[in-house]
Structure formats: structure tokens, C-alpha cells
Write a protein that holds these residues in place. Structure first.
Motif, short mmCIF file in Angstrom:
data_model
loop_
_atom_site.label_atom_id
_atom_site.label_comp_id
_atom_site.label_asym_id
_atom_site.label_seq_id
_atom_site.Cartn_x
_atom_site.Cartn_y
_atom_site.Cartn_z
N TRP A 1 -0.66 -3.02 6.16
CA TRP A 1 -0.77 -3.38 4.75
C TRP A 1 0.07 -2.41 3.95
O TRP A 1 0.07 -1.20 4.23
CB TRP A 1 -2.23 -3.28 4.29
N VAL A 2 0.77 -2.90 2.94
CA VAL A 2 1.63 -2.04 2.13
C VAL A 2 1.29 -2.24 0.66
O VAL A 2 1.31 -3.36 0.15
CB VAL A 2 3.13 -2.35 2.36
N ASP A 3 0.97 -1.13 0.00
CA ASP A 3 0.81 -1.10 -1.46
C ASP A 3 2.24 -1.13 -1.99
O ASP A 3 2.88 -0.09 -2.18
CB ASP A 3 0.06 0.17 -1.84
N ALA A 4 2.78 -2.33 -2.19
CA ALA A 4 4.23 -2.51 -2.31
C ALA A 4 4.80 -2.34 -3.70
O ALA A 4 6.02 -2.24 -3.84
CB ALA A 4 4.61 -3.89 -1.77
N ASP A 5 3.98 -2.29 -4.74
CA ASP A 5 4.53 -2.18 -6.08
C ASP A 5 5.41 -0.95 -6.26
O ASP A 5 6.40 -0.99 -6.98
CB ASP A 5 3.42 -2.19 -7.14
N ALA A 6 5.05 0.15 -5.63
CA ALA A 6 5.82 1.39 -5.79
C ALA A 6 6.48 1.84 -4.49
O ALA A 6 6.99 2.95 -4.41
CB ALA A 6 4.90 2.49 -6.30
N CYS A 7 6.50 0.98 -3.48
CA CYS A 7 7.08 1.37 -2.19
C CYS A 7 8.61 1.29 -2.26
O CYS A 7 9.17 0.24 -2.58
CB CYS A 7 6.56 0.45 -1.09
N PRO A 8 9.29 2.40 -1.97
CA PRO A 8 10.75 2.40 -2.04
C PRO A 8 11.38 1.38 -1.07
O PRO A 8 10.85 1.14 0.02
CB PRO A 8 11.14 3.82 -1.63
N LYS A 9 12.49 0.79 -1.48
CA LYS A 9 13.17 -0.22 -0.66
C LYS A 9 13.51 0.30 0.72
O LYS A 9 13.34 -0.40 1.72
CB LYS A 9 14.42 -0.73 -1.36
N VAL A 10 13.97 1.53 0.81
CA VAL A 10 14.35 2.07 2.12
C VAL A 10 13.13 2.13 3.05
O VAL A 10 13.26 1.90 4.26
CB VAL A 10 15.05 3.44 1.97
N ILE A 11 11.96 2.40 2.51
CA ILE A 11 10.73 2.42 3.31
C ILE A 11 10.33 1.00 3.69
O ILE A 11 9.91 0.74 4.83
CB ILE A 11 9.60 3.16 2.57
N ILE B 1 -6.32 -5.10 -1.36
CA ILE B 1 -6.11 -4.42 -0.07
C ILE B 1 -7.44 -3.97 0.50
O ILE B 1 -7.75 -4.21 1.67
CB ILE B 1 -5.13 -3.24 -0.23
N VAL B 2 -8.24 -3.31 -0.32
CA VAL B 2 -9.53 -2.79 0.16
C VAL B 2 -10.43 -3.93 0.64
O VAL B 2 -11.15 -3.79 1.63
CB VAL B 2 -10.23 -1.95 -0.94
N SER B 3 -10.37 -5.07 -0.02
CA SER B 3 -11.24 -6.17 0.39
C SER B 3 -10.81 -6.79 1.72
O SER B 3 -11.62 -7.38 2.42
CB SER B 3 -11.27 -7.26 -0.69
N ARG B 4 -9.53 -6.61 2.10
CA ARG B 4 -9.01 -7.26 3.30
C ARG B 4 -8.80 -6.33 4.49
O ARG B 4 -8.82 -6.79 5.63
CB ARG B 4 -7.67 -7.93 2.98
N ILE B 5 -8.58 -5.05 4.25
CA ILE B 5 -8.22 -4.14 5.34
C ILE B 5 -9.40 -3.95 6.30
O ILE B 5 -10.55 -3.93 5.88
CB ILE B 5 -7.68 -2.80 4.80
N GLN B 6 -9.07 -3.83 7.59
CA GLN B 6 -10.07 -3.70 8.64
C GLN B 6 -9.92 -2.35 9.34
O GLN B 6 -8.85 -1.74 9.32
CB GLN B 6 -9.90 -4.83 9.66
N PRO B 7 -10.97 -1.90 10.00
CA PRO B 7 -10.88 -0.64 10.76
C PRO B 7 -9.72 -0.68 11.76
O PRO B 7 -9.47 -1.70 12.39
CB PRO B 7 -12.22 -0.57 11.49
N GLY B 8 -9.00 0.43 11.82
CA GLY B 8 -7.88 0.57 12.75
C GLY B 8 -6.56 0.06 12.22
O GLY B 8 -5.51 0.34 12.80
N GLU B 9 -6.58 -0.71 11.11
CA GLU B 9 -5.33 -1.19 10.56
C GLU B 9 -4.63 -0.06 9.80
O GLU B 9 -5.23 0.97 9.52
CB GLU B 9 -5.59 -2.40 9.65
N ILE B 10 -3.36 -0.27 9.49
CA ILE B 10 -2.53 0.75 8.85
C ILE B 10 -2.28 0.37 7.40
O ILE B 10 -1.97 -0.79 7.10
CB ILE B 10 -1.19 0.89 9.59
N LEU B 11 -2.41 1.34 6.51
CA LEU B 11 -2.06 1.17 5.10
C LEU B 11 -0.97 2.16 4.75
O LEU B 11 -1.07 3.35 5.07
CB LEU B 11 -3.28 1.42 4.20
N VAL B 12 0.06 1.67 4.06
CA VAL B 12 1.12 2.52 3.54
C VAL B 12 0.95 2.58 2.03
O VAL B 12 1.08 1.56 1.35
CB VAL B 12 2.52 1.98 3.91
N THR B 13 0.64 3.76 1.52
CA THR B 13 0.44 3.94 0.08
C THR B 13 0.57 5.42 -0.29
O THR B 13 0.29 6.29 0.52
CB THR B 13 -0.95 3.43 -0.37
N ALA B 14 0.97 5.67 -1.53
CA ALA B 14 0.94 7.02 -2.08
C ALA B 14 -0.24 7.17 -3.02
O ALA B 14 -0.46 8.24 -3.59
CB ALA B 14 2.25 7.32 -2.81
#
Length: 145
Positions: free
Chosen positions: A4-14, A61-74
Motif C-alpha cells: 500500500w502506498v500513501d501516494a499523495d506525497a510519494c516522490p515519482k522516483v520512489i 489505508i487503515v481500513s484495508r491494510i492487513q497484518p504482514g502487508e507493507i505500507l510506504v508512507t512518511a
């Protein structure tokens, strides 16, 4: 496994690193943002567009994310909520958050917010460097193994 990616502020290169990693490892990836994002043509990579508003993407994101999954966020409060649900969290700079360090990060975030509110100017984050990108890619690979 899902990324899962908190994409609003995620840099394009990332985002580009994430797209390549999702394809390479055949891991589904969802970009959550309040505006349309350019995505590669892949059945593994999707966007969940949410309405504009304070914490709307975070709440989704919080409502959907499951244990063991990965989140990318600052976003430190979002990271804390995802960790509570058993997710693994990494920043776009490659810093891993965990349950042992997140409380200190929240405290520092709140302290800096109080300083800014009182009129003290603080420096924003440094520009994303090539070393940051490499650290992110390495940490992501480690999480995907």
C-alpha cells in the motif's frame, strides 16, 4: 502480501522503484491518492482514488491494510495505525518504522508541530538523494523477501 502506498506525497522516483519491485516480485500494489496518478499498464498495480479531505487517504489505508502487508508512507500517525494492525512500514527514504520506535517518532512529530505553531520556523525534509533512493530500494527488497 500487498504493498500500500500513501501516494499523495510519494516522490515519482520512489513510485518507479515500487512499480518495478511489484512486477519483479509479482506483488499487488495499490497507490492511494486523492488525485489521478499515471500508472504503468499492469494488472498488479492499481490506484484507489479517494475524495479530497483531511486524512481521507489515511483512513482508507487503515481500513484495508492487513497484518504482514507493507505500507510506504512518511506520515507518522498513519504509520502508527498501520503498525497497530500488524503491517510493516517503510518511509520513501527507506527508514523502517516499528512498534519499538514509533512512539518516539510521534512524540518528536508533535513537538515539532508545537514549535511550528508557536511561530518557530523549522527546516523541512532534505531533498531526496540518490543514497535515499538506494536505501529505499534495498529496504523494500528486504521486506519483500
Amino acid at each position: 502480501m500487498h504493498i500500500w502506498v500513501d501516494a499523495d506525497a510519494c516522490p515519482k522516483v520512489i513510485r518507479d522503484i515500487l512499480f518495478r519491485a511489484a512486477e519483479r516480485t509479482q506483488t499487488p500494489l495499490t497507490m492511494v491518492a486523492n488525485h489521478p496518478l499515471p500508472l504503468p499498464g499492469s494488472t498488479l498495480i492499481k490506484q484507489l482514488q479517494v475524495p479530497k479531505g483531511f486524512d481521507v487517504a489515511d483512513d482508507e489505508i487503515v481500513s484495508r491494510i492487513q497484518p504482514g502487508e507493507i505500507l510506504v508512507t512518511a506520515d507518522i500517525p498513519l504509520a502508527a495505525e498501520a503498525l497497530e494492525k500488524g503491517a510493516r512500514v517503510i518511509t520513501p527514504r527507506g527508514e523502517k518504522f516499528d512498534t519499538g520506535t514509533i512512539k518516539a517518532k510521534l512524540t518528536m512529530r508533535d513537538f515539532m508541530d508545537t514549535m511550528r505553531s508557536s511561530g518557530i520556523h523549522t527546516a523541512g525534509p532534505a531533498t531526496l538523494s540518490p543514497a535515499d533512493r538506494q536505501t529505499f530500494a534495498n529496504q523494500l527488497d528486504q521486506l519483500l523477501r
